[in-house]
Write an enzyme that holds these catalytic residues in place. Structure first.
Site, mmCIF file in Angstrom:
data_model
loop_
_atom_site.group_PDB
_atom_site.id
_atom_site.type_symbol
_atom_site.label_atom_id
_atom_site.label_comp_id
_atom_site.label_asym_id
_atom_site.label_seq_id
_atom_site.Cartn_x
_atom_site.Cartn_y
_atom_site.Cartn_z
ATOM 1 N N HIS A 1 22.450 26.209 3.563
ATOM 2 C CA HIS A 1 21.272 26.009 4.405
ATOM 3 C C HIS A 1 20.714 24.608 4.205
ATOM 4 O O HIS A 1 20.300 23.947 5.172
ATOM 5 C CB HIS A 1 20.204 27.058 4.093
ATOM 6 C CG HIS A 1 19.100 27.112 5.103
ATOM 7 N ND1 HIS A 1 17.853 26.587 4.857
ATOM 8 C CD2 HIS A 1 19.062 27.611 6.362
ATOM 9 C CE1 HIS A 1 17.080 26.775 5.919
ATOM 10 N NE2 HIS A 1 17.790 27.378 6.851
ATOM 11 N N HIS B 1 18.327 23.229 13.211
ATOM 12 C CA HIS B 1 16.998 23.660 13.616
ATOM 13 C C HIS B 1 16.535 22.908 14.863
ATOM 14 O O HIS B 1 17.079 21.868 15.226
ATOM 15 C CB HIS B 1 15.996 23.440 12.484
ATOM 16 C CG HIS B 1 16.247 24.321 11.306
ATOM 17 N ND1 HIS B 1 17.086 23.957 10.273
ATOM 18 C CD2 HIS B 1 15.791 25.560 10.993
ATOM 19 C CE1 HIS B 1 17.134 24.934 9.379
ATOM 20 N NE2 HIS B 1 16.351 25.917 9.787
ATOM 21 N N HIS C 1 22.597 30.784 11.930
ATOM 22 C CA HIS C 1 22.094 31.692 10.899
ATOM 23 C C HIS C 1 22.835 33.026 10.937
ATOM 24 O O HIS C 1 23.019 33.664 9.885
ATOM 25 C CB HIS C 1 20.585 31.902 11.075
ATOM 26 C CG HIS C 1 19.760 30.753 10.573
ATOM 27 N ND1 HIS C 1 19.391 29.702 11.373
ATOM 28 C CD2 HIS C 1 19.258 30.479 9.338
ATOM 29 C CE1 HIS C 1 18.677 28.835 10.662
ATOM 30 N NE2 HIS C 1 18.584 29.279 9.429
ATOM 31 N N HIS D 1 9.105 32.535 12.406
ATOM 32 C CA HIS D 1 10.071 31.965 11.474
ATOM 33 C C HIS D 1 9.424 30.931 10.552
ATOM 34 O O HIS D 1 9.410 31.091 9.324
ATOM 35 C CB HIS D 1 11.249 31.334 12.226
ATOM 36 C CG HIS D 1 12.138 30.518 11.327
ATOM 37 N ND1 HIS D 1 12.091 29.139 11.295
ATOM 38 C CD2 HIS D 1 13.066 30.886 10.405
ATOM 39 C CE1 HIS D 1 12.958 28.697 10.398
ATOM 40 N NE2 HIS D 1 13.563 29.736 9.841
ATOM 41 N N HIS E 1 8.072 31.394 6.476
ATOM 42 C CA HIS E 1 8.624 30.542 5.418
ATOM 43 C C HIS E 1 7.478 29.955 4.594
ATOM 44 O O HIS E 1 7.510 29.960 3.357
ATOM 45 C CB HIS E 1 9.450 29.410 6.032
ATOM 46 C CG HIS E 1 10.903 29.715 6.163
ATOM 47 N ND1 HIS E 1 11.780 29.655 5.107
ATOM 48 C CD2 HIS E 1 11.647 30.092 7.241
ATOM 49 C CE1 HIS E 1 13.001 29.975 5.515
ATOM 50 N NE2 HIS E 1 12.946 30.249 6.810
ATOM 51 N N PHE F 1 12.811 23.820 3.950
ATOM 52 C CA PHE F 1 14.130 24.301 4.358
ATOM 53 C C PHE F 1 15.231 23.985 3.348
ATOM 54 O O PHE F 1 16.175 24.750 3.193
ATOM 55 C CB PHE F 1 14.504 23.723 5.722
ATOM 56 C CG PHE F 1 13.708 24.306 6.862
ATOM 57 C CD1 PHE F 1 13.059 25.519 6.732
ATOM 58 C CD2 PHE F 1 13.597 23.630 8.069
ATOM 59 C CE1 PHE F 1 12.317 26.060 7.768
ATOM 60 C CE2 PHE F 1 12.863 24.152 9.123
ATOM 61 C CZ PHE F 1 12.224 25.368 8.972
ATOM 62 N N HIS G 1 15.754 36.376 7.588
ATOM 63 C CA HIS G 1 16.615 35.961 8.687
ATOM 64 C C HIS G 1 17.398 37.125 9.291
ATOM 65 O O HIS G 1 17.802 37.049 10.457
ATOM 66 C CB HIS G 1 17.543 34.834 8.241
ATOM 67 C CG HIS G 1 16.913 33.488 8.396
ATOM 68 N ND1 HIS G 1 16.920 32.799 9.588
ATOM 69 C CD2 HIS G 1 16.192 32.729 7.520
ATOM 70 C CE1 HIS G 1 16.264 31.663 9.450
ATOM 71 N NE2 HIS G 1 15.801 31.597 8.208
#
Length: 565
Positions: free
Chosen positions: A152, A172, A181, A304, A308, A325, A338
């Protein structure tokens, strides 16, 4: 947009007529007995056709703009603007043999992903065993948990370049978000199952869009599922805030109100604002000079991004682990988070009756690389992950209560609201296209935006979504959040619980790429305008409300309306 394409086509035709045809004439004069062979040669050189076969038929050539990686290009990258990270594998994958992805045997057991708050002790014991083994493997083994997490990091910081260019690839803010993902989860899940010899093992999903699943699963607070880089104030039984902002959130809100707001927010992000693929999945990104895009879809923006941030530690610079991220996948909750996003991708397709298997060919043919349960490097395309049944997994069916939580306009009656808005036209309202250099967002701004189509039939609305575009957003800071509203009369009453709420912008830092590119924000507003009884108005008032103090460090070029088929 359509007019621009037509002008481009017209210019191309003019070029062919005035530049190519005279050249053909000269060549024909050189060889008058074979004029069509010369024409074939010219058109082939131009990339318009391929040479004809023995039957005399032609094939029109479409340039391939699909995206892939330069496997030998892995390099250091920025996890945040002030932090250089190195997530590359210990050995370049360019040196490894590669196989193309093959679907699992259709007779293989179907892996059933279940909501994390409903799994039993036996499942938790299996998952615990798989995770402990994964964490015990050496880093040189691609099945190692940290190596999986660094996958990731690689694809959210631009550590790989595209072939024949130095353009870094980040999955992204574009239409690769969901399929990439899904690939990551697929291989991670199969590796976990293989390590414990269970070909039925399936990842759980954190069902945060349902009242019963909004809190982080309690068993995620125990080793090896626990990550000590989390916000302690959000430990279970605290309910998650899907529209979270750490500067202004109401941590003392009662659970029933939090559930209600979360449900209405989900309705907006999944239904009314997301009726077209680009709105839900992000902008089209292609391997061409003019194919670079940066515009996230509704669900990527929130919940999303917001979740996070909600999970990540409030003691760390950027709320790492989950809040940044580059480090997010180090927290096991990342995979459950996810998995739910992946499930919601399927739910969205069913709601809006979207068939992605006939979607843009460049998107379908774009490819990425992952190691499978045998540590074999596999090339997998987007088209390979569109049917979960072929991948041999499915989600346990759960209710989606937010489908019945369509927000209502605030307490001001529509007629009174419309009258108040017309009076507002006499005041100083910003133009929809801002001055050179953009409009700073130190404080709330209201813009009058004209609509070119304000008397559409039901069929026209079904075929073409009206889209509000906040364009040219220059982010010169880290975490940013602002909300967008339509036809707000009472500025003291604003939030996702009201129909005036159109959408939100949430930015999580992931490298120096943030500093030199502008992004756009798009969401559908046809349904919102109907509910506000504004769908026949020639213009609307759009209010952009900064939520974080960091909004003072961003600018916006303008706001407009587009129509999307």
């Amino acid at each position: 947009m359509e007019a621009t394409k037509k002008w481009g086509l017209a210019i191309t035709v003019i070029f062919i007529v005035f530049a190519v045809l005279p050249l053909m004439s000269l060549l024909v004069l050189r060889d008058p007995n074979e004029p069509w062979e010369v024409a074939d040669t010219i058109l082939s050189l131009l990339g318009i056709i391929e040479s004809h076969d023995s039957s005399g038929s032609y094939k029109i050539v479409k340039k391939d703009y699909s995206v892939t990686l330069n496997l030998s290009s892995c390099h250091s990258s920025y996890g945040r603007p002030d932090l250089l990270v190195y997530c590359c594998p210990p050995k370049s994958i360019a040196e490894e043999s590669v196989i193309d992805f093959q679907f699992p045997d259709p007779s293989a057991p179907l892996r059933i992903r279940r909501p994390a708050h409903r799994v039993g002790r036996d499942f938790i014991a299996k998952y615990k065993k798989a995770l402990l083994i994964m964490k015990s493997l050496p880093y040189s083994d691609p099945r190692n948990f940290r190596r999986q997490a660094d996958m990731h990091c690689l694809f959210c910081t631009g550590a790989y370049d595209q072939p024949h260019s130095h353009r870094p690839l980040d999955i992204h803010h574009k239409w690769f978000f969901f399929p990439w993902h899904r690939m990551l989860l697929h291989f991670h899940e199969r590796i976990a199952g293989s390590l414990i010899g269970d070909d039925t093992f399936a990842l759980p999903f954190w069902n945060w869009d349902s009242p019963n699943g909004m809190a982080m699963p309690e068993w995620f607070m125990h080793s090896p599922f626990f990550d000590d880089q989390r916000d302690v104030s959000h430990f279970p039984p605290k309910l998650s805030d899907l529209n979270y902002d750490y500067e202004k959130t109401d941590e003392n809100m009662v659970n029933t109100e939090r559930m209600r707001l979360n449900m209405m927010f989900m309705y907006n992000q999944m239904v009314s604002a997301a009726k077209k693929p680009e709105l839900f999945m992000g902008c089209p990104y292609k391997n061409s000079e003019d194919g670079v895009c940066d515009a996230r879809g509704t669900l990527e923006t929130a919940p999303h991004n917001t979740l996070h941030t909600w999970v990540g530690s409030n003691f760390n610079v950027k709320r790492e682990d989950m809040g940044a991220f580059y480090s997010a996948a180090r927290d096991p909750s990342f995979y459950a988070h996810h998995s739910n996003l992946d499930r919601l991708w399927e739910v969205w397709r069913q709601i809006h009756k979207i068939d992605l298997e006939t979607f843009d060919v460049d998107w379908l043919n774009s490819s990425f690389y992952f190691h499978d349960e045998n540590s074999q490097l596999v090339r997998i395309k987007v088209r390979d992950v569109l049917d979960t049944t072929k991948l041999r997994y499915a989600y346990e069916e759960v209710d989606n209560p937010w489908l019945n939580m369509r927000p209502k306009p605030n307490s001001v009656p529509s007629k009174s609201a419309n009258h108040a808005l017309k009076l507002r036209e006499n005041r100083s309202i910003l133009s929809a296209e801002f001055r050179p250099g953009g409009q700073n967002l130190e404080s709330s701004i209201t813009v009058k935006v004209s609509r070119s189509k304000f008397n559409r039939s039901r069929q026209e609305k079904d075929e073409e979504e009206e889209v509000l575009v906040v364009h040219g957003i220059a982010v010169r800071t880290d975490y940013v959040k602002f909300d967008v509203y339509i036809n707000v009369v009472d500025g003291s009453i604003m939030g996702p619980g009201f129909r005036e709420f159109a959408g939100t912008f949430v930015h999580i830092p992931h490298g120096k790429m943030d500093g030199y590119r502008k992004t756009n924000l798009k969401f559908g507003i046809s349904e919102v305008l109907e509910d506000l009884e504004a769908d026949r108005d020639e213009s609307i008032f759009v209010t952009v409300l900064p939520v974080t103090k960091s909004c003072s460090n961003i600018t916006i070029d303008g706001i407009r309306i587009e129509y999307m088929r």
